[in-house]
Motif scaffolding. Structure first.
Motif, PDB file in Angstrom:
ATOM      1  N   UNK A 119      95.785  24.629  22.847  1.00 61.35           N
ATOM      2  CA  UNK A 119      95.842  23.279  23.406  1.00 61.35           C
ATOM      3  C   UNK A 119      94.470  22.845  23.912  1.00 61.35           C
ATOM      4  N   UNK A 120      94.136  21.579  23.696  1.00 59.49           N
ATOM      5  CA  UNK A 120      92.900  21.015  24.240  1.00 59.49           C
ATOM      6  C   UNK A 120      93.233  19.722  24.986  1.00 59.49           C
ATOM      7  N   UNK A 121      92.838  19.666  26.263  1.00 57.80           N
ATOM      8  CA  UNK A 121      93.050  18.437  27.021  1.00 57.80           C
ATOM      9  C   UNK A 121      91.808  17.573  26.884  1.00 57.80           C
ATOM     10  N   UNK A 122      92.011  16.266  26.786  1.00 55.50           N
ATOM     11  CA  UNK A 122      90.891  15.331  26.665  1.00 55.50           C
ATOM     12  C   UNK A 122      90.952  14.349  27.828  1.00 55.50           C
ATOM     13  N   UNK A 123      89.895  14.369  28.650  1.00 53.74           N
ATOM     14  CA  UNK A 123      89.886  13.527  29.854  1.00 53.74           C
ATOM     15  C   UNK A 123      89.453  12.101  29.506  1.00 53.74           C
ATOM     16  N   UNK A 124      90.321  11.386  28.863  1.00 53.12           N
ATOM     17  CA  UNK A 124      90.022  10.024  28.417  1.00 53.12           C
ATOM     18  C   UNK A 124      90.111   8.989  29.529  1.00 53.12           C
ATOM     19  N   UNK A 125      90.515   9.401  30.716  1.00 52.65           N
ATOM     20  CA  UNK A 125      90.456   8.497  31.872  1.00 52.65           C
ATOM     21  C   UNK A 125      89.106   8.703  32.547  1.00 52.65           C
ATOM     22  N   UNK A 126      88.165   7.829  32.208  1.00 52.61           N
ATOM     23  CA  UNK A 126      86.811   7.940  32.773  1.00 52.61           C
ATOM     24  C   UNK A 126      86.603   6.889  33.864  1.00 52.61           C
ATOM     25  N   UNK A 127      87.672   6.229  34.217  1.00 50.32           N
ATOM     26  CA  UNK A 127      87.599   5.139  35.185  1.00 50.32           C
ATOM     27  C   UNK A 127      87.251   5.664  36.575  1.00 50.32           C
ATOM     28  N   UNK A 128      87.861   6.804  36.933  1.00 50.30           N
ATOM     29  CA  UNK A 128      87.589   7.419  38.233  1.00 50.30           C
ATOM     30  C   UNK A 128      87.162   8.865  37.982  1.00 50.30           C
ATOM     31  N   UNK A 129      86.180   9.363  38.742  1.00 48.43           N
ATOM     32  CA  UNK A 129      85.765  10.757  38.606  1.00 48.43           C
ATOM     33  C   UNK A 129      86.937  11.684  38.930  1.00 48.43           C
ATOM     34  N   UNK A 130      87.756  11.273  39.883  1.00 45.06           N
ATOM     35  CA  UNK A 130      88.873  12.113  40.320  1.00 45.06           C
ATOM     36  C   UNK A 130      89.860  12.389  39.190  1.00 45.06           C
ATOM     37  N   UNK A 131      89.901  11.494  38.210  1.00 40.23           N
ATOM     38  CA  UNK A 131      90.863  11.662  37.117  1.00 40.23           C
ATOM     39  C   UNK A 131      90.533  12.910  36.297  1.00 40.23           C
ATOM     40  N   UNK A 132      89.234  13.067  35.956  1.00 35.11           N
ATOM     41  CA  UNK A 132      88.827  14.242  35.182  1.00 35.11           C
ATOM     42  C   UNK A 132      88.998  15.516  36.012  1.00 35.11           C
ATOM     43  N   UNK A 133      88.741  15.401  37.315  1.00 33.32           N
ATOM     44  CA  UNK A 133      88.920  16.572  38.196  1.00 33.32           C
ATOM     45  C   UNK A 133      90.375  17.021  38.216  1.00 33.32           C
ATOM     46  N   UNK A 166      87.951  20.089  18.659  1.00 33.64           N
ATOM     47  CA  UNK A 166      89.220  20.626  18.140  1.00 33.64           C
ATOM     48  C   UNK A 166      89.046  21.121  16.711  1.00 33.64           C
ATOM     49  N   UNK A 167      88.295  20.354  15.901  1.00 33.15           N
ATOM     50  CA  UNK A 167      88.085  20.765  14.507  1.00 33.15           C
ATOM     51  C   UNK A 167      87.305  22.078  14.471  1.00 33.15           C
ATOM     52  N   UNK A 168      86.297  22.200  15.346  1.00 37.66           N
ATOM     53  CA  UNK A 168      85.467  23.404  15.357  1.00 37.66           C
ATOM     54  C   UNK A 168      86.232  24.621  15.889  1.00 37.66           C
ATOM     55  N   UNK A 169      87.136  24.398  16.833  1.00 32.89           N
ATOM     56  CA  UNK A 169      87.794  25.530  17.507  1.00 32.89           C
ATOM     57  C   UNK A 169      89.151  25.897  16.928  1.00 32.89           C
ATOM     58  N   UNK A 170      89.628  25.119  15.966  1.00 34.70           N
ATOM     59  CA  UNK A 170      90.957  25.419  15.425  1.00 34.70           C
ATOM     60  C   UNK A 170      92.073  25.129  16.415  1.00 34.70           C
ATOM     61  N   UNK A 171      91.927  24.024  17.136  1.00 35.55           N
ATOM     62  CA  UNK A 171      92.946  23.605  18.112  1.00 35.55           C
ATOM     63  C   UNK A 171      94.212  23.138  17.396  1.00 35.55           C
ATOM     64  N   UNK A 172      95.356  23.424  18.008  1.00 43.88           N
ATOM     65  CA  UNK A 172      96.623  22.951  17.434  1.00 43.88           C
ATOM     66  C   UNK A 172      96.998  21.559  17.944  1.00 43.88           C
ATOM     67  N   UNK A 173      96.870  21.352  19.246  1.00 40.57           N
ATOM     68  CA  UNK A 173      97.316  20.079  19.834  1.00 40.57           C
ATOM     69  C   UNK A 173      96.271  19.548  20.815  1.00 40.57           C
ATOM     70  N   UNK A 174      95.925  18.268  20.664  1.00 42.38           N
ATOM     71  CA  UNK A 174      95.018  17.609  21.602  1.00 42.38           C
ATOM     72  C   UNK A 174      95.841  16.630  22.438  1.00 42.38           C
TER      73      UNK A 174
END
Ligand code: GTP
Ligand code: MG
Length: 288
Positions: A119-133, A166-174
């Motif tokens: 699994x790979x999580x993508x922090x697409x909420x860049x609106x607030x720094x706290x979101x990625x945290x 994801x392509x480089x690491x062979x991720x199953x789900x993003x």
């Protein structure tokens, strides 16, 4: 205790020893009070009447089982399974502020990891720094990877990074987190379309779901939001959160029936184990 036992029950059957007009009137009222919405409630009662007559049911217990089937049929508007048929596959989480998008990603990431998925999580909420945290904490907790950038970065650029990783690491789900947004803010809705275009361009053949996260405690209001998201973002499934609180379970039926989009998962708490695939049968048994 079953998973759905936190849901408030529609318990009118114990008050009736025979099925008469008064029963149907009270049932209709309880369904509306359970947040099913007027139209779906009327539809359910009408269908119940029809089946009770056709099947010559008399006992309240038989009618109870019949009502469960009626509601189950209303909930059946498409597959509740996630489409994870390609590696990688992508799941976008969208919805208004505070409905539980980030928390749901945390819980789902953990569950998929237990199933052996990369699994790979993508922090697409860049609106607030706290979101990625917040998402980073979930990634650490469940031992999955995360891709993020600084506050204010272009969400589509973060998604691009995640797809490349994801392509480089062979991720199953993003699993892609996005900032909460109101459906009537056109620039923010365009941002979702841009993310979607990046996915289509970088992974043209991939299975991609767009899950709309709805807070069940907002009841019929959530339904109005959902209708507008459906128009502008092409929603493939619903995740209904906070069914453990003051929410009334009937809203689940309203959402499925009025939107014709399947509820795929439900959230019944803030903990990592408080997310389950939606099971209409178990759910209606708990509800009725
Ligand atoms: N009781 C309960 N609380 C939940 C559930 N899901 C999420 N929450 C809580 O709801 C609050 C908001 O959750 P987030 O995951 O941050 O919501 P979000 O949609 O990502 O919010 P934004 O990023 O601000 O738009 C947090 O306090 C969560 O713990 C649930 O199923 N039940
Ligand atoms: Mg969030």
């Amino acid at each position: 205790m079953g998973f759905f036992d936190k849901i408030k029950k529609i318990g009118i059957f114990s008050a009736f020893s025979s099925i008469d007009e008064e029963f149907y009137d009270e049932l209709e009222e309880s369904l509306i009070l359970a947040d099913m919405g007027v139209d779906p409630a009327l539809k359910a009662v009408e269908e119940l009447r029809r089946r009770v007559k056709a099947e010559r049911l008399r006992e309240p217990d038989q009618v109870r089982v019949c009502l469960r089937r009626v509601l189950c049929d209303m909930l059946d508007v498409g597959s509740t399974e996630l489409d994870l048929s390609t590696c990688p596959s992508v799941i976008l989480f969208i919805g208004v502020n505070g409905v539980g998008k980030t928390t749901t990603i945390g819980k789902l990431g953990a569950a998929l990891k237990v199933q052996g998925k990369k699994v790979l999580l993508c922090a697409g909420d860049t609106f607030r720094a706290a979101a990625a945290e917040q998402l980073t904490i979930w990634a650490q907790r469940s031992g999955v990877d995360i891709v993020k950038q600084g506050e204010g970065a272009d969400p589509a650029a973060v998604v691009y990074d995640a797809l490349t990783a994801a392509k480089a690491r062979g991720t199953d789900v993003i699993l892609v987190d996005t900032a909460g947004r109101l459906h009537n803010k056109q620039n923010l809705m365009n941002e979702l379309n841009k993310i979607r275009r990046i996915v289509d361009r970088e992974l043209p053949e991939c299975a991609c779901e767009t899950l709309l996260v709805l807070d069940a405690t907002t009841g019929q209001n959530g339904l109005i939001q959902a209708k507008q998201f459906r128009e502008s973002a092409g929603v493939t499934g619903i995740i209904l959160t906070k069914l453990d609180g003051t929410a009334k379970g009937g809203v689940t039926v309203a959402i499925a029936d009025e939107l014709k989009i399947p509820v795929k998962y439900v959230g019944l708490g803030e903990g990592v184990d408080d997310l389950r695939p939606f099971d209409a049968q178990a759910f209606t048994e708990a509800l009725v």
